[in-house]
Write an enzyme that holds these catalytic residues in place. Structure first.
Site, short mmCIF file in Angstrom:
data_model
loop_
_atom_site.label_atom_id
_atom_site.label_comp_id
_atom_site.label_asym_id
_atom_site.label_seq_id
_atom_site.Cartn_x
_atom_site.Cartn_y
_atom_site.Cartn_z
N GLY A 1 48.21 39.31 37.74
CA GLY A 1 47.00 39.67 37.00
C GLY A 1 45.95 40.19 37.96
CB SER A 2 42.36 40.78 37.47
OG SER A 2 41.98 39.49 37.04
CB THR A 3 41.77 40.64 42.79
OG1 THR A 3 42.85 41.51 43.16
CG2 THR A 3 41.25 39.91 44.02
CB ALA B 1 42.46 36.09 36.78
N GLY B 2 43.17 35.80 39.88
CA GLY B 2 44.05 35.26 40.93
C GLY B 2 43.31 34.30 41.85
CE LYS C 1 48.01 33.09 29.79
NZ LYS C 1 47.78 34.24 28.90
CD GLU D 1 43.43 47.00 39.76
OE1 GLU D 1 42.92 45.96 39.29
OE2 GLU D 1 44.63 47.09 40.08
P1 NAD Z 1 43.86 39.28 33.95
O1 NAD Z 1 43.73 38.67 35.30
O2 NAD Z 1 42.67 39.33 33.10
O3 NAD Z 1 44.96 38.47 33.10
C1 NAD Z 1 46.29 38.33 33.53
C2 NAD Z 1 46.90 37.10 32.88
O4 NAD Z 1 46.27 35.94 33.41
C3 NAD Z 1 46.69 37.03 31.37
O5 NAD Z 1 47.82 36.45 30.78
C4 NAD Z 1 45.47 36.13 31.25
O6 NAD Z 1 45.40 35.47 30.00
C5 NAD Z 1 45.70 35.16 32.38
N1 NAD Z 1 44.51 34.55 32.97
C6 NAD Z 1 43.31 35.11 33.17
N2 NAD Z 1 42.49 34.25 33.80
C7 NAD Z 1 43.21 33.13 34.04
C8 NAD Z 1 42.93 31.89 34.68
N3 NAD Z 1 41.74 31.61 35.21
N4 NAD Z 1 43.92 30.98 34.75
C9 NAD Z 1 45.13 31.23 34.23
N5 NAD Z 1 45.46 32.39 33.60
C10 NAD Z 1 44.50 33.33 33.51
O7 NAD Z 1 44.53 40.72 34.16
P2 NAD Z 1 44.89 41.83 33.07
O8 NAD Z 1 43.65 42.58 32.73
O9 NAD Z 1 45.68 41.22 31.99
O10 NAD Z 1 45.89 42.76 33.93
C11 NAD Z 1 45.46 43.77 34.78
C12 NAD Z 1 45.42 43.27 36.22
O11 NAD Z 1 46.70 42.81 36.63
C13 NAD Z 1 45.06 44.40 37.18
O12 NAD Z 1 44.13 43.93 38.13
C14 NAD Z 1 46.38 44.73 37.85
O13 NAD Z 1 46.27 45.32 39.11
C15 NAD Z 1 47.04 43.39 37.90
N6 NAD Z 1 48.50 43.54 38.03
C16 NAD Z 1 49.10 43.24 39.23
C17 NAD Z 1 50.47 43.43 39.39
C18 NAD Z 1 51.17 43.13 40.70
O14 NAD Z 1 52.39 43.01 40.68
N7 NAD Z 1 50.46 42.99 41.81
C19 NAD Z 1 51.22 43.91 38.32
C20 NAD Z 1 50.58 44.21 37.13
C21 NAD Z 1 49.21 44.01 36.98
#
Ligand code: NAD
Length: 488
Positions: free
Chosen positions: A241-243, A245-246, A189, A395
């Protein structure tokens, strides 16, 4: 070469009304679409279909069918490696399209996009193909008291790969590579903000003969992502993704007892030691801290400077920030491009305003005056603050650095480790061994000595709120496998 490039562009563009499911360009369930906008010009880049729950259901069903019935999971490692290497060859043909497509969407300087988004996924595929070549399904073991057993490794099943917009191709391949090597199938996705580049990757997979259903692509929003994570047909979630959402993803996976890897946010420390040669350090620190316009999880955004040389480090960083070329990400000489979206630009500027209340702004501090279009933020340096400031703890994900003073090496380690996160980091010194010893003591998943260069052969990932699990390296494969002991 040029002709091949034109052909692949045409193919990927005509596919833009479809998803890739079960080896076919599949019609979306609804007519909902994402509009993509150029981060530098604010002009439209076109639209692509938005995946909804019904599309995710079809993609999971296709991945499930391919895993359970196509024979892919039973292919030998060398057979999978051959397909993966062909996939890498096809991706290489499309590299000239992938880099500018990513840059136009998220503002990544084209020099970086060519190296990472166009280059690194190819390297990764070939690396994981090499691991697949050497895979042993079964291994005989003898216990200390002579019991014989076979340890059997099988692919874990259907993987849900969810990726953000900052390194879309690289991060997608960090899921595809190990999943394919292990014999899994995937539903990928992509993020709505970068829903164009994956067409080239999907087209490369199709052209290379990746069997139907092994990789399925459906871009969608958070709700579609959440539906995928919770789907009963998914066996493992690989999330970047973000902490925030994680944590939600982890809750759902916890309830389902579903294996999950989480690559999340960071606020890493760049420790400048008191013997550092600043002429050598600042250019390296620039890359380590402002990579991809600061939109990098691993960036060393908290610069720790010795109190004895604090003003000197602050001045050097301020000069560096003022001297960066900010502008069109398509220009090879650009060092800092725009933020990926207007919303994200406003979020970063919100932190800049907060920073002006908490610290002294010594460079940047707003939008660049000469650029009236695009979501640009000036490279910004804050000094005279401590590690408790909001801009030192949260962050920001933009070109904003804080410079925090420390008293001695112990104090530097204390401050570096006083963070909710633990993802990257760097130590800078004229004395390699001293820097290495400091690096050993920083609580983090990865750290660089006089630089920060990710290596595909070494595990990458975070501790604390930066995540669970690792990507890259042979260790990653275990996360895409089940292990069974057969006692003889
Ligand atoms: P985000 O968490 O908003 O979204 C990331 C992805 O997750 C997107 O595809 C989004 O649609 C999906 N998503 C969001 N909420 C979800 C949920 N509840 N269930 C399932 N999927 C969901 O993050 P972003 O703004 O797209 O990216 C930036 C963030 O990603 C920053 O915090 C950055 O530090 C992190 N990041 C981490 C790494 C790593 O390897 N540790 C690498 C790149 C980015």
């Amino acid at each position: 070469m040029a002709q091949a490039s034109e052909q692949v562009t045409a193919g990927a563009q005509s596919a833009r009304d479809f998803f890739y499911i079960g080896g076919e360009w599949a019609k979306p369930a609804t007519d909902k679409r994402f509009n993509l906008v150029n981060a530098a010009t604010e002009e439209g880049l076109g639209s692509v279909p938005e995946g909804v729950e019904a599309d995710m259901d079809r993609a999971v069903a296709a991945a499930r069918h391919a895993f359970d019935h196509s024979g892919w999971a039973q292919t030998s490692g060398p057979e999978r490696a051959a397909i993966m290497n062909r996939f890498a060859d096809e991706l290489e043909k499309r590299a000239p399209q992938i880099a500018p497509t990513v840059s136009s969407q998220n503002g990544m300087p084209i020099s970086l996009a060519s190296q990472f988004e166009a280059g690194f996924p190819i390297l990764m595929l070939r690396y994981y193909a090499g691991l697949a070549e050497g895979l042993q399904d079964e291994e005989e073991r003898t216990s200390p008291i002579g019991q014989q057993a076979i340890v059997r490794r099988t692919p874990i099943g259907v993987v849900a790969g969810i990726v953000p917009w900052n390194f879309p191709a690289t991060l997608a391949m960090s899921k595809i590579g190990p999943a394919m090597a292990a014999g899994c199938t995937l539903v990928l996705k992509p993020s709505p903000g970068t829903a164009l580049d994956w067409y080239f990757v999907a087209e490369a997979a199709e052209e290379a003969g990746v069997p139907p259903g092994v990789i399925n692509w459906v871009p969608g929003d958070r709700a579609a992502g959440a539906h995928l994570v919770a789907h009963p047909g998914v066996d493992k979630v690989a999330f970047t993704g973000s902490t925030a959402a994680g944590r939600k993803v982890a809750q759902v996976c916890g309830e389902a007892l579903r294996p999950v890897t989480l690559e999340l946010g960071g606020k890493s420390a760049g420790i400048v030691l008191d013997d550092a040669d600043l002429d050598a350090t600042i250019p390296g620190l620039q890359f380590a801290s402002l990579l991809n316009n600061g939109q990098a999880c691993l960036a060393s955004t908290r610069i720790l400077a010795p109190r004895s040389r604090y003003d000197e480090v602050v001045d050097a960083l301020a000069d560096m920030a003022r001297g960066l070329s900010v502008g069109d990400p398509m220009d090879e000489s650009t060092q800092v491009g725009p933020m990926a979206s207007a919303e994200h630009r406003d979020r970063v500027l919100g932190y800049v305003e907060k920073g002006k209340q908490e610290a002294r702004c010594v460079a940047g501090g707003g939008r660049p005056g000469k650029l009236d279009k695009g979501w640009f933020v000036e490279p910004t340096i804050f000094a005279n603050l401590d590690n408790n400031a909001t801009i030192a703890r949260e962050e920001i994900f933009g070109p904003v650095l804080v410079v925090i003073p420390y008293d001695d090496d112990e104090d530097a380690i204390r401050i570096a480790n006083d963070s909710e996160y633990g993802l990257g980091g760097s130590v800078w010194s004229a004395d390699h061994d001293r820097a290495l010893n400091m690096a050993r003591r920083v609580e983090t998943g990865s750290i660089g000595v006089n630089g920060y260069n990710i290596s595909i052969g070494s595990p990458f990932g975070g501790i604390k709120s930066s995540g669970i699990g690792r990507e890259f390296s042979q260790e990653t494969l275990a996360g895409f496998q089940q292990m069974k002991s057969i006692y003889l």
